[in-house]
Design an enzyme around this catalytic site. Sequence first.
Site, short mmCIF file in Angstrom:
data_model
loop_
_atom_site.label_atom_id
_atom_site.label_comp_id
_atom_site.label_asym_id
_atom_site.label_seq_id
_atom_site.Cartn_x
_atom_site.Cartn_y
_atom_site.Cartn_z
N ILE A 219 0.87 -1.19 0.00
CA ILE A 219 0.00 0.00 0.00
C ILE A 219 0.90 1.23 0.00
CG2 ILE A 219 -1.94 1.17 1.14
CD1 ILE A 219 -2.10 -1.38 2.98
N HIS A 220 0.80 2.05 -1.05
CA HIS A 220 1.64 3.24 -1.04
C HIS A 220 1.00 4.48 -1.65
CE1 HIS A 220 2.38 2.43 -5.30
NE2 HIS A 220 2.89 3.64 -5.37
#
Length: 384
Positions: A219-220
């Site tokens: 997740i970024h």
Amino acid sequence: MQYKIVTIIGARPQIIKAAALSRAIRSKFSKQIKEVIVHTGQHYDENMSEVFFKEMNIPLPNYNLNVGSGLHGKQTAAMIDGIEQILLKEQPNGLVIYGDTNSTLAGAVAASKLLIPIFHIEAGLRSYNKTMPEEVNRVLADHVSTLLFCPTQQAIKNLEKEGFNLHAHTPFSNNNPKVILSGDVMYDNSLYFSKIAEQKSQLITILNLKKQPFVLCTIHRNNNTDVAERLTAIFNALLKISEEYKIILPLHPRTKKQIELLLSSKMQETIVNNKNIIIIPPASFLDMILLEKNCSMVITDSGGVQKEAYFFKKPCIVMRPETEWVELLETGTTLLADADAKKIISAFKKLKNTSIEKFLPFYGNGHAAENILKEIIQYFNSSL
């Protein structure tokens, strides 16, 4: 005759992509091509030490502009200025750009103003969402390029829809560009680096993952990490999935900070106490390759990781409303779920028993870099 190309890179994914071309130049085309590598310094990455370059067998950049992060306008302007000065000094026969970062855009603007031919690798990708800065960068870069290297047939179709002539004849220029199906340099790299990862990375053993299925999650993207409702929904889904599978979550420090800021204390406590959600520091490229190769499924909001999952024949849930890799959706091996807990859980159930036969060979034969260099040399020879 030896021709000079300048390669523009600015972020770790681009450096890794560029490694495929640099390897091919060293091994097969060193007499015909001299490469000058310019790192804009768009993304500072503490893992980008000389050890990283050595481990990955990537040549160190000839120039580093050290631009750093900042507002898009200020950052891109500084890169254009720096690249322009280097191009005037080096006088290359052509410029190579990758993908869709601000470094890509800066290289395209600087070279096009100096009438230096531009070769765009990963051309033709489209999410059709111009609120994404990456979409703006890739569209503008394509429209000033002379050779457009498309990783897939879908990318070629996208360019055709925008008016590119797929049957153009020499002489090629940015007014009369050539569209080429090259295959994907990241597929080259995945094949090459997976062998190195097996020898050098111990992460699977350290995490005790050899004999059990696990899901790899990354997740970024800002719209996932910076919005409490979206981040909460993602972790609600991960908590549910963790009832069946271990989840390995390499976490960037910024994402970790956002979790502490945006998630309720109760949810944070639940995540910390969940033995099936294993949070680890950001994984090196070799560690990521090994995790992708050994996992059962990938959940991500990264464009690159979506593709790498496919290379290793792993089903993938995409936590975005759209993807530029639409051919993956057509196979049914990749599903869009956005940051919606119900959709993520539903996609997980659908993808659990994905057949390996669904993974069709979209991305070439693992020799994209060689194909690209042959086309560049042919272009130079025909321009004499």
